[in-house]
Scaffold this motif. Sequence first.
Motif, PDB file in Angstrom:
ATOM      1  N   PHE A  51       1.006  -1.026  -0.078  1.00 48.76           N
ATOM      2  CA  PHE A  51       0.025   0.212  -0.027  1.00 48.76           C
ATOM      3  C   PHE A  51       0.769   1.329   0.088  1.00 48.76           C
ATOM      4  N   VAL A  52       0.486   2.188  -0.786  1.00 49.14           N
ATOM      5  CA  VAL A  52       1.603   3.447  -1.043  1.00 49.14           C
ATOM      6  C   VAL A  52       0.368   4.464  -0.935  1.00 49.14           C
ATOM      7  N   SER A  53       0.644   5.426   0.103  1.00 46.89           N
ATOM      8  CA  SER A  53      -0.266   6.712  -0.115  1.00 46.89           C
ATOM      9  C   SER A  53       0.421   7.922  -0.644  1.00 46.89           C
ATOM     10  N   GLY A  54      -0.145   8.897  -1.250  1.00 48.92           N
ATOM     11  CA  GLY A  54       0.501  10.181  -1.804  1.00 48.92           C
ATOM     12  C   GLY A  54      -0.306  10.936  -2.587  1.00 48.92           C
ATOM     13  N   CYS A  55      -0.026  12.035  -3.061  1.00 45.07           N
ATOM     14  CA  CYS A  55      -0.769  12.697  -4.082  1.00 45.07           C
ATOM     15  C   CYS A  55       0.251  13.777  -4.664  1.00 45.07           C
ATOM     16  N   LYS A  56       0.897  13.023  -5.650  1.00 44.69           N
ATOM     17  CA  LYS A  56       2.186  14.147  -6.268  1.00 44.69           C
ATOM     18  C   LYS A  56       1.576  14.266  -7.761  1.00 44.69           C
ATOM     19  N   THR A  57       2.324  15.469  -8.352  1.00 47.13           N
ATOM     20  CA  THR A  57       2.126  15.642  -9.814  1.00 47.13           C
ATOM     21  C   THR A  57       2.497  14.508 -10.560  1.00 47.13           C
ATOM     22  N   ASN A  58       3.625  13.843 -10.233  1.00 43.27           N
ATOM     23  CA  ASN A  58       4.030  12.739 -11.227  1.00 43.27           C
ATOM     24  C   ASN A  58       3.765  11.363 -10.827  1.00 43.27           C
ATOM     25  N   GLN A  59       2.694  11.339  -9.901  1.00 40.62           N
ATOM     26  CA  GLN A  59       2.314  10.003  -9.711  1.00 40.62           C
ATOM     27  C   GLN A  59       1.668   9.139 -10.819  1.00 40.62           C
ATOM     28  N   GLY A  60       1.190   9.801 -11.737  1.00 44.61           N
ATOM     29  CA  GLY A  60       0.561   9.179 -13.073  1.00 44.61           C
ATOM     30  C   GLY A  60       1.503   8.273 -13.888  1.00 44.61           C
ATOM     31  N   LYS A  61       3.018   8.877 -13.664  1.00 47.59           N
ATOM     32  CA  LYS A  61       3.973   7.922 -14.339  1.00 47.59           C
ATOM     33  C   LYS A  61       3.817   6.455 -13.731  1.00 47.59           C
ATOM     34  N   PHE A  62       3.494   6.140 -12.669  1.00 47.80           N
ATOM     35  CA  PHE A  62       3.445   5.069 -11.875  1.00 47.80           C
ATOM     36  C   PHE A  62       2.131   4.154 -12.131  1.00 47.80           C
ATOM     37  N   TYR A  63       1.231   4.686 -12.368  1.00 43.04           N
ATOM     38  CA  TYR A  63      -0.159   4.286 -12.417  1.00 43.04           C
ATOM     39  C   TYR A  63      -0.316   2.769 -12.988  1.00 43.04           C
ATOM     40  N   ASP A  64       0.600   2.416 -14.123  1.00 36.67           N
ATOM     41  CA  ASP A  64       0.595   1.137 -14.527  1.00 36.67           C
ATOM     42  C   ASP A  64       1.241   0.073 -13.820  1.00 36.67           C
ATOM     43  N   ARG A  65       1.820   0.635 -12.613  1.00 35.37           N
ATOM     44  CA  ARG A  65       2.426  -0.481 -11.639  1.00 35.37           C
ATOM     45  C   ARG A  65       1.578  -0.603 -10.611  1.00 35.37           C
ATOM     46  N   PHE A  66       0.589  -0.175 -10.401  1.00 39.25           N
ATOM     47  CA  PHE A  66      -0.347  -0.521  -9.588  1.00 39.25           C
ATOM     48  C   PHE A  66      -1.709  -1.184  -9.836  1.00 39.25           C
ATOM     49  N   ASP A  67      -2.189  -1.854  -9.301  1.00 35.39           N
ATOM     50  CA  ASP A  67      -3.582  -2.785  -9.679  1.00 35.39           C
ATOM     51  C   ASP A  67      -4.555  -2.033  -9.315  1.00 35.39           C
ATOM     52  N   HIS A  68      -4.458  -1.171  -8.548  1.00 33.12           N
ATOM     53  CA  HIS A  68      -5.750  -0.106  -8.131  1.00 33.12           C
ATOM     54  C   HIS A  68      -5.045   1.082  -7.496  1.00 33.12           C
TER      55      HIS A  68
END
Length: 172
Positions: free
Chosen positions: A79-96
């Motif tokens: 589980f990873v929490s955060g809200c950063k402007t570059n988080q979209g680069k990692f969306y494909d690494r998350f199942d949800h």
Amino acid sequence: MRSLRVKRILITGMSGTGKTSVIEELSRRGFTAIDTDSDEWCEWTVGHEVGSETSEPDWVWREDRMWHLLSEPREAPLFVSGCKTNQGKFYDRFDHVVLLSALPEVMLERIKGRTNNPYGKSAEERDRILQHVRFVEPLLRHRATLELDTSALTVAEVADRLLALTTRNAQG
């Protein structure tokens, strides 16, 4: 029989929606739960807004560390929490990608009472939070695989719903 695989879940949302509280609860329950709002996971950079000549400092994920974290083999959910402007680069690494949301008045009341984070105490910061609710939250909602309104949920209930995501198999 469908195979099961370890889930990686991003918990995101605006200040005051409960990200830190739920990540602490998941950690307390023995899960790998990382709050990325620290120097270990983030750094200040000068971001450039698209279509603008101005630039402002931006607190973003340290991409090398995030890539490493999300590439490590795991035997249990992450589980990873955060809200950063570059988080979209990692969306494909998350199942949800789970968006925590709350009524603005609930968020501001939580922020007013919290003692573990000074952000949101000034009028300027509260105004910025409300702007983020109007302009950033819809972008997060668009990319989220699930939204949980934490206005009326306890931290334990949010944690239970996140844990339920880890017990579903990779196909369903």
